[in-house]
Design a protein around this motif. Structure first.
Motif, short mmCIF file in Angstrom:
data_model
loop_
_atom_site.label_atom_id
_atom_site.label_comp_id
_atom_site.label_asym_id
_atom_site.label_seq_id
_atom_site.Cartn_x
_atom_site.Cartn_y
_atom_site.Cartn_z
N ASP B 95 -30.20 8.74 -24.74
CA ASP B 95 -30.50 7.34 -24.40
C ASP B 95 -29.34 6.68 -23.66
OD1 ASP B 95 -29.06 7.52 -26.75
OD2 ASP B 95 -29.89 5.69 -27.62
N ASP B 96 -28.10 6.97 -24.10
CA ASP B 96 -26.94 6.44 -23.39
C ASP B 96 -26.87 7.01 -21.97
OD1 ASP B 96 -26.08 4.91 -25.52
OD2 ASP B 96 -24.82 6.49 -26.35
N ALA B 97 -27.12 8.31 -21.86
CA ALA B 97 -27.07 8.97 -20.55
C ALA B 97 -28.08 8.35 -19.59
CB ALA B 97 -27.33 10.47 -20.70
N ALA B 98 -29.29 8.07 -20.11
CA ALA B 98 -30.32 7.46 -19.25
C ALA B 98 -29.90 6.06 -18.81
CB ALA B 98 -31.66 7.41 -20.00
N ALA B 126 -34.28 12.82 -17.54
CA ALA B 126 -35.27 12.56 -16.49
C ALA B 126 -36.53 11.94 -17.10
CB ALA B 126 -35.62 13.85 -15.76
N ASP B 127 -36.90 12.44 -18.27
CA ASP B 127 -38.06 11.92 -18.97
C ASP B 127 -37.87 10.45 -19.34
OD1 ASP B 127 -40.47 11.92 -20.29
OD2 ASP B 127 -39.60 12.58 -22.19
N LEU B 128 -36.68 10.14 -19.90
CA LEU B 128 -36.41 8.77 -20.35
C LEU B 128 -36.40 7.78 -19.19
CD1 LEU B 128 -33.65 9.27 -23.08
CD2 LEU B 128 -36.05 8.69 -23.40
N LEU B 129 -36.04 8.27 -18.00
CA LEU B 129 -35.96 7.37 -16.83
C LEU B 129 -37.33 6.82 -16.44
CD1 LEU B 129 -33.36 9.21 -14.55
CD2 LEU B 129 -33.04 7.11 -15.87
N ASN B 130 -38.40 7.47 -16.92
CA ASN B 130 -39.75 7.04 -16.54
C ASN B 130 -40.22 5.78 -17.26
OD1 ASN B 130 -40.18 9.20 -14.81
ND2 ASN B 130 -40.77 10.55 -16.50
N TYR B 131 -39.58 5.45 -18.37
CA TYR B 131 -40.11 4.33 -19.16
C TYR B 131 -39.60 3.00 -18.64
CZ TYR B 131 -41.55 8.05 -22.26
OH TYR B 131 -42.12 9.17 -22.77
N GLU B 132 -40.48 2.01 -18.78
CA GLU B 132 -40.17 0.69 -18.28
C GLU B 132 -39.11 0.01 -19.13
OE1 GLU B 132 -42.99 -3.02 -17.21
OE2 GLU B 132 -43.98 -1.11 -17.59
N GLU B 133 -38.24 -0.72 -18.50
CA GLU B 133 -37.23 -1.55 -19.17
C GLU B 133 -37.93 -2.48 -20.18
OE1 GLU B 133 -33.23 -2.98 -19.51
OE2 GLU B 133 -34.07 -1.24 -18.50
N GLY B 134 -37.32 -2.62 -21.36
CA GLY B 134 -37.90 -3.55 -22.34
C GLY B 134 -38.98 -2.93 -23.22
N THR B 135 -39.19 -1.62 -23.10
CA THR B 135 -40.15 -0.95 -23.98
C THR B 135 -39.43 0.03 -24.89
OG1 THR B 135 -40.50 0.90 -22.47
CG2 THR B 135 -41.88 -1.04 -22.13
N ALA B 136 -40.17 0.51 -25.90
CA ALA B 136 -39.60 1.49 -26.83
C ALA B 136 -39.08 2.71 -26.07
CB ALA B 136 -40.67 1.91 -27.84
N ALA B 141 -34.01 7.61 -28.02
CA ALA B 141 -33.27 8.82 -27.66
C ALA B 141 -34.16 10.01 -28.01
CB ALA B 141 -31.97 8.90 -28.43
N LYS B 142 -33.91 11.14 -27.34
CA LYS B 142 -34.74 12.31 -27.58
C LYS B 142 -34.22 13.17 -28.72
CE LYS B 142 -37.58 13.32 -24.74
NZ LYS B 142 -39.01 12.94 -24.66
N GLU B 143 -32.96 12.96 -29.12
CA GLU B 143 -32.36 13.80 -30.16
C GLU B 143 -32.98 13.51 -31.51
OE1 GLU B 143 -30.59 11.96 -28.06
OE2 GLU B 143 -29.38 13.37 -26.90
N LEU B 144 -33.69 14.44 -32.07
CA LEU B 144 -34.22 14.28 -33.42
C LEU B 144 -34.54 15.65 -33.99
CD1 LEU B 144 -37.50 14.80 -32.99
CD2 LEU B 144 -37.43 12.46 -32.21
N VAL B 145 -34.66 15.69 -35.30
CA VAL B 145 -35.02 16.93 -35.96
C VAL B 145 -36.44 16.81 -36.48
CG1 VAL B 145 -34.44 18.53 -37.81
CG2 VAL B 145 -32.63 17.30 -36.63
N SER B 146 -37.31 17.73 -36.03
CA SER B 146 -38.67 17.70 -36.55
C SER B 146 -39.03 19.06 -37.09
CB SER B 146 -39.66 17.28 -35.46
OG SER B 146 -39.72 18.27 -34.47
N VAL B 147 -39.99 19.09 -37.98
CA VAL B 147 -40.35 20.32 -38.65
C VAL B 147 -41.88 20.34 -38.83
CG1 VAL B 147 -39.99 19.28 -40.94
CG2 VAL B 147 -39.81 21.75 -40.66
N GLN B 148 -42.47 21.55 -38.72
CA GLN B 148 -43.91 21.68 -38.91
C GLN B 148 -44.23 21.53 -40.40
OE1 GLN B 148 -46.39 22.71 -36.59
NE2 GLN B 148 -45.00 22.64 -34.84
N VAL B 149 -45.35 20.92 -40.68
CA VAL B 149 -45.70 20.61 -42.06
C VAL B 149 -45.90 21.85 -42.92
CG1 VAL B 149 -48.17 20.41 -41.59
CG2 VAL B 149 -47.18 19.14 -43.51
N ASP B 150 -46.25 23.01 -42.29
CA ASP B 150 -46.51 24.21 -43.09
C ASP B 150 -45.26 25.07 -43.32
OD1 ASP B 150 -46.29 24.93 -40.51
OD2 ASP B 150 -48.24 25.93 -40.34
#
Lengths: 451, 451
Positions: B95-98, B126-136, B141-150
């Motif tokens: 998010d900072d980089a964007a 590059a992905d983050l640059l697509n979103y409009e200013e003032g939106t979520a 930021a893209k950094e997160l840890v996710s895991v499949q429920v199974d």
């Protein structure tokens, strides 16, 4: 998915309460977060809220109570026995419980405290009551997980298991020495990925930012904002870990500070909101109104000394409001920028003279624009070059002076450790009003006499 | 322990830079957090800051850059090659980089992006640059840890180990289904205390608050504040987890919104701060000054229609500023309370008529106090009962009208989805000025004619 409280929704709830449709109400309440329920309560009459309150399980009401408006919470607590209040406090985080007990009438505070079943919780709350309002101590909670530096990861995990009931959300484990002094922290991430036999001292982070129990809340919000912290440990004078402050409490502080600044700027001296009593609202506003009135009286004295001039040239009176209003507006604009710069620290350092020069520059540009426009208007509408010149010269002079005062007053107040936001509202406006009138009539006398 | 930037400290640093005392400077910089170094940079001349910048290791500069004032950051980036900028972005959170890349001149943005070594980071930015200013999307930021429920707890811990480089601070693990749709979360605390063989589906929490990529930032701050959240997952239209917003970014948003409100109240139309260019500062202020000037011109027309009266009773002119100022002050006080109530949602629901009545009540009390005082003053100082009566009757009328307008205008603007804070400043003041003068001269004519 997001909850929104609409008038229709509220009406639906109200009629369900009137019909005592408990089944339907339970279904609705079950799906809501405590914060949503609190929002609903705040919009209901007390009897309606009390009806819903009695439907809710004890753990939920303990979460709802701290989120309510003070008035509604006060009424609900007044309807409970000290024993029932004690049960509620037992289910709350210690900081919320201390806030709630602080609002109770003093005569029942100790009675409630003595009826809290969990002795540790009771002593935590009693401890928190000792700290002064507006300090870290008054904001912190006692729930935290700490571990001795010479223990292992597996001992630490056992400790977390033991405390699992107390601590709702955990952000980090604090590391202390044998005297309970805070020496560092261990992120949960590191804990998760380390082997059970690893010693804490090998993996903990000794770089830790903490505050003392007597640190001011405004400093705390500044520290958490600056260092992007989510939780901040609090230590006593001996360096022992005594509590922690979480960002959600600080977010409320930041918002309250902003609201107070807006109130100060608007000439409201006490911290009030629109639900307060009539008398309190009046009292909070009258001081600055009186200051404004004194300003008006001084203004009337100045104008009265030009009584003859007004009789000869009554058109001088036409532009009194314009001159006064422009001085006020420009002054408030300048001081808002300065107050804001002081609040977010961008004005620290020594660049003050350039700042003044810049404000004067802005004043000069805007003054030129405004006085040119009003000159054009006056020439077209009255073809009195005298009046047109007086108004325009006075206007640009007033705008430049107001820019200067608007910059100088908050900076001076700040230097004398008075909150500069106080100066941004009625004070600067009143000062500029008086200044504007003086300049206007002075220039009027000069020009009418020379021409 | 807390860092404070003093003028002396700054002087010390400056002379060490002038003497190129790298050993001493390195020692100082080593002990500081990135936020402290940024605070120092913001107070230095560009050449001095650049000198320190070159002394710092790459990981530190990547943390310092996002914390700098826009002007300083722009100058520093302009002194780097696209390759060097790319290296910095590689070390930042996405998010900072964007945010940083968004500030670069458009012609070099894609060049910088293509030189980022870590392909995943480049594509995240590059992905983050697509979103409009003032939106979520623009805040996440893209950094997160996710895991499949199974999966199991131990698989989840392996996943955290793998991502350990990417994610600085971790608050929770997100649980997704086989289509990457967000279905819940797992607190780190639960992860720590669960057995490695436990299935995620047995322990995860399916109650989770999330926002869409296009949710407005003001809604986000409201949601995080209300539900006391530290981190908020962001999903796309298909419900897939695409990023997360942390509270520290939102704290900045809350502060900026408060600052903008204060600026709107002060009649400054653009988002400016005191370090902006002279011309921009002027332009941001001139619109409301012109509105105020139009108000002044209307005021002058009203007064001019009473020209004869002023010639006969020049003392009428004395109290023009007092009446105008009091109307303005009372109006601002009323509307500040309303704007604040609208901002923190305490005014939602339907209690609007009681609100108006209450404001009128406050106006009546304060109007009575002020007009009694000014009556006393006028009797003592001028012994003209006529003038004293006119001023007092006009004053109380103006105060009550101003209370009404100060309540009514922001509520009406809010209903038409215009920011009510806009109305609190110059607009209400100008309106009340005009209203005040009209009432004053009307009452003056009536009383002088009847007596």
């Amino acid at each position: 998915m997001q909850f929104e409280l609409t008038t229709d929704y509220l009406e639906l709830l109200r009629s369900a309460i009137a019909e005592k449709n408990d089944h339907y109400l339970n279904e609705i309440l079950n799906d809501l977060y405590a914060a949503d329920i609190a929002e609903i309560f705040n919009q209901l009459e007390f009897e309606e809220a009390k009806y819903l309150y009695d439907l809710l399980p004890e753990e939920t009401t303990a979460e709802v109570l701290p989120e309510l408006d003070e008035e509604m919470r006060e009424q609900l607590l007044a309807s409970l026995s000290t024993k029932e209040i004690a049960e509620q406090l037992d289910n709350m985080d210690s900081d919320d419980a201390a806030d709630v007990i602080n609002e109770l009438p003093e005569e029942i505070q100790s009675e409630v405290l003595s009826q809290i079943e969990n002795i540790e919780q009771a002593s935590d709350i009693a401890d928190l009551l000792n700290y002064e309002e507006g300090t870290a101590g008054s904001l912190m909670a006692k729930e935290l997980v700490s571990v001795q530096v010479d223990e292992t990861v597996s001992a630490c995990i056992d400790e977390i298991r033991k405390q699992t009931d107390n601590v709702d959300v955990m952000y980090a484990v604090y590391v202390v020495d044998e005297n309970e002094r805070l020496i560092g922290m261990l992120s949960l991430k590191k804990l998760v990925i380390s082997q059970p036999s690893t010693k804490i001292e090998e993996i903990y982070d000794a770089e830790i930012i903490s505050v003392k129990t007597n640190t001011a809340t405004s400093d705390i919000s500044e520290i958490m904002r600056k260092y992007d912290l989510v939780v901040l440990p609090v230590i006593d004078t001996l360096g022992r870990l005594v509590g922690r402050i979480t960002i959600d409490d600080v977010v409320d502080v930041i918002r309250e500070e902003a609201e107070k600044d807006i109130q100060r700027m608007s000439g409201i001296s006490d911290d009030v909101d629109s639900s307060d009593k009539l008398w309190r609202l009046s009292r909070a506003r009258i001081p600055w109104l009186l200051v404004g009135m004194c300003g008006g009286i001084i203004g009337s004295r100045i104008i009265s000394s030009y009584e003859n001039q007004i009789q000869i040239h009554p058109e001088m009176a036409f532009f009194i409001p314009l001159i006064g209003a422009m001085g006020g507006n420009v002054g408030v604009q300048s001081s808002a920028i300065i107050v804001q710069g002081l609040a977010n620290n961008t004005l620290k350092g020594e660049k003050l003279v350039p700042k003044l020069m810049k404000e004067l520059g802005v004043g000069l540009i805007n003054g030129l624009i405004c006085s040119t426009l009003i000159f054009g208007y006056n020439i077209l509408s009255s073809d009195s070059i005298n009046l047109a010149s007086i108004v325009s010269i006075a206007l640009i002079t007033v705008i430049i002076f107001a820019s200067f005062l608007g910059t100088f007053v908050p900076l001076t107040l700040y230097r004398f450790k008075i909150n500069p936001a106080l100066a941004t509202g009625p004070f600067v406006t009143t000062l500029n009003d008086i200044l504007g009138i003086t300049i206007y009539f002075l220039i009027g006398r000069l020009l009418y006499n020379t021409i």
